[in-house]
Scaffold this active site. Structure first.
Site, PDB file in Angstrom:
ATOM      1  N   PRO A   1       0.695  -1.289   0.069  1.00 45.27           N
ATOM      2  CA  PRO A   1      -0.125   0.016   0.041  1.00 45.27           C
ATOM      3  C   PRO A   1       0.942   1.131  -0.141  1.00 45.27           C
ATOM      4  O   PRO A   1       0.187   2.267  -0.230  1.00 45.27           O
ATOM      5  CB  PRO A   1      -0.647  -0.179   1.501  1.00 45.27           C
ATOM      6  CG  PRO A   1      -0.268  -1.375   2.017  1.00 45.27           C
ATOM      7  CD  PRO A   1       0.458  -2.165   1.130  1.00 45.27           C
TER       8      PRO A   1
ATOM      9  N   GLU B   1       3.186  -7.112   8.683  1.00 40.68           N
ATOM     10  CA  GLU B   1       3.692  -5.756   8.771  1.00 40.68           C
ATOM     11  C   GLU B   1       4.708  -5.184   7.573  1.00 40.68           C
ATOM     12  O   GLU B   1       5.123  -4.391   7.714  1.00 40.68           O
ATOM     13  CB  GLU B   1       4.044  -5.373  10.281  1.00 40.68           C
ATOM     14  CG  GLU B   1       3.367  -5.654  11.540  1.00 40.68           C
ATOM     15  CD  GLU B   1       1.969  -5.282  11.130  1.00 40.68           C
ATOM     16  OE1 GLU B   1       1.788  -3.846  10.810  1.00 40.68           O
ATOM     17  OE2 GLU B   1       0.940  -5.579  11.419  1.00 40.68           O
TER      18      GLU B   1
ATOM     19  N   ARG C   1      -3.310  -7.859 -20.410  1.00 40.01           N
ATOM     20  CA  ARG C   1      -4.372  -7.376 -21.495  1.00 40.01           C
ATOM     21  C   ARG C   1      -3.742  -6.839 -22.591  1.00 40.01           C
ATOM     22  O   ARG C   1      -4.263  -6.597 -23.899  1.00 40.01           O
ATOM     23  CB  ARG C   1      -5.300  -6.624 -20.893  1.00 40.01           C
ATOM     24  CG  ARG C   1      -6.280  -7.267 -20.098  1.00 40.01           C
ATOM     25  CD  ARG C   1      -7.646  -6.324 -19.474  1.00 40.01           C
ATOM     26  NE  ARG C   1      -8.469  -5.966 -20.322  1.00 40.01           N
ATOM     27  CZ  ARG C   1      -8.515  -4.767 -20.852  1.00 40.01           C
ATOM     28  NH1 ARG C   1      -7.510  -3.949 -20.738  1.00 40.01           N
ATOM     29  NH2 ARG C   1      -9.470  -4.548 -21.805  1.00 40.01           N
TER      30      ARG C   1
ATOM     31  N   ASP D   1     -11.034  -0.088 -24.406  1.00 40.07           N
ATOM     32  CA  ASP D   1     -11.854  -0.137 -23.323  1.00 40.07           C
ATOM     33  C   ASP D   1     -11.730   1.188 -22.532  1.00 40.07           C
ATOM     34  O   ASP D   1     -10.909   2.396 -22.899  1.00 40.07           O
ATOM     35  CB  ASP D   1     -11.373  -1.199 -22.317  1.00 40.07           C
ATOM     36  CG  ASP D   1     -11.734  -2.576 -23.297  1.00 40.07           C
ATOM     37  OD1 ASP D   1     -12.700  -2.605 -23.731  1.00 40.07           O
ATOM     38  OD2 ASP D   1     -10.570  -3.145 -23.394  1.00 40.07           O
TER      39      ASP D   1
HETATM   40 CL1  6GU Z   1      -0.107  -3.820  -3.194  1.00 39.23          CL
HETATM   41  N1  6GU Z   1      -0.997  -4.554  -0.782  1.00 39.23           N
HETATM   42  C1  6GU Z   1      -1.571  -4.739   0.424  1.00 39.23           C
HETATM   43  N2  6GU Z   1      -1.240  -5.555   1.397  1.00 39.23           N
HETATM   44  N3  6GU Z   1      -2.702  -3.891   0.488  1.00 39.23           N
HETATM   45  C2  6GU Z   1      -3.038  -3.069  -0.465  1.00 39.23           C
HETATM   46  C3  6GU Z   1      -2.033  -3.081  -1.850  1.00 39.23           C
HETATM   47  C4  6GU Z   1      -1.171  -3.910  -1.783  1.00 39.23           C
HETATM   48  N4  6GU Z   1      -2.750  -1.982  -2.674  1.00 39.23           N
HETATM   49  C5  6GU Z   1      -3.617  -1.528  -1.867  1.00 39.23           C
HETATM   50  N5  6GU Z   1      -3.805  -2.225  -0.721  1.00 39.23           N
END
Ligand code: 6GU
Length: 252
Positions: free
Chosen positions: A88, A115, A153, A168
């Site tokens: 994230p 973590e 794709r 698309d």
């Molecule tokens: Cl790539 N990993 C995780 N654990 N959560 C996420 C993500 C990735 N992308 C958005 N949320």
């Protein structure tokens, strides 16, 4: 194109990537997907892949050595494989990034759990960090599948001979126009007449206008990025006028 997925949960990938369009792409040899269990690269008797963080705190951190050995096992076959860590904290994934990645022949996708990974994994082995959106998943596995799908794709042949990924939604930054198929009349709800007219230029114009209408209603942020022609701007003005009239008609 080849994807080597480094994960603690290889079984998660079995079915989703082998159905439908990606399954066909694998059969045709257009993409190759291999899962690698990071646990197989531990050297200790208990095959430990995580440890508490130095300095204390919640949760567990993925250890550097098994990941290092797993990455190196792929890189020993191809030193230039592009290594992506799904997290994230990475850069936001979108259609432009998917298109850019589709020019690479070989990826290593590292899926984090817990973590996250020891920071030295990032420093020493990762070329790029990618997030699929502003929410938290339990691990990078689903994100890796999203990336593989969106990137694959773009490979010629994956979507079939006469389809292009560029037709698309998000090509030219507009949402897709509404689609209909038979029956013409479903419980009194009918297909727009123009689509039955056989008039191809009228159909194209209607579709362009509905794509603009949908985008202006749902994702006005995309209109700023779109390459709008003079005709598009005229259509948008008509849509805005129509919206204003409808609002007035509703007494708003
Ligand atoms: Cl790539 N990993 C995780 N654990 N959560 C996420 C993500 C990735 N992308 C958005 N949320």
């Amino acid at each position: 194109m080849r994807f080597d997925i480094l994960t603690l949960f290889p079984n998660m990938f079995a079915s989703p990537l082998r159905e439908s369009i990606l399954g066909k792409a694998i059969e045709k040899g257009l993409i190759q997907i291999q899962t690698i269990n990071i646990r197989d690269f531990t050297l200790d008797k208990h095959q430990v892949v995580d440890d508490p963080p130095y300095g204390g705190g919640q949760g567990m951190v993925m250890k550097v050595e098994p990941i290092a050995r797993a990455v190196e096992s792929v890189k020993s076959q191809n030193p230039s494989a592009w290594t992506i860590y799904l997290t994230p904290q990475g850069k936001p994934f979108n259609q432009d990034l998917a298109r850019r990645l589709s020019t690479q022949p070989h990826f290593i996708l590292l899926c984090g759990r817990y973590e996250g990974v020891d920071e030295r994994v990032r420093d020493l082995f990762i070329d790029e960090e990618i997030s699929i959106g502003d929410y938290v998943l339990t691990g990078g596995e689903l994100a890796a599948m999203v990336l593989i799908d969106a990137v694959s794709r773009f490979i010629p042949g994956v979507l079939g001979s006469d389809r292009s990924a560029e037709e698309d939604s998000f090509f030219n930054s507009l949402l897709e126009y509404p689609q209909y198929t038979r029956p013409f009349d479903f419980r009194g709800s009918c297909v727009p007449e123009v689509l039955l007219s056989g008039n191809h230029s009228a159909i194209s114009l209607w579709r362009r206008k509905e794509a603009l209408r949908r985008t202006s209603l749902r994702r006005p942020d995309l209109l700023g990025k779109a390459n709008l022609t003079e005709e598009d701007k005229k259509l948008l003005e008509e849509i805005l006028q129509q919206n204003r009239r409808e609002k007035a008609g509703n007494g708003i």
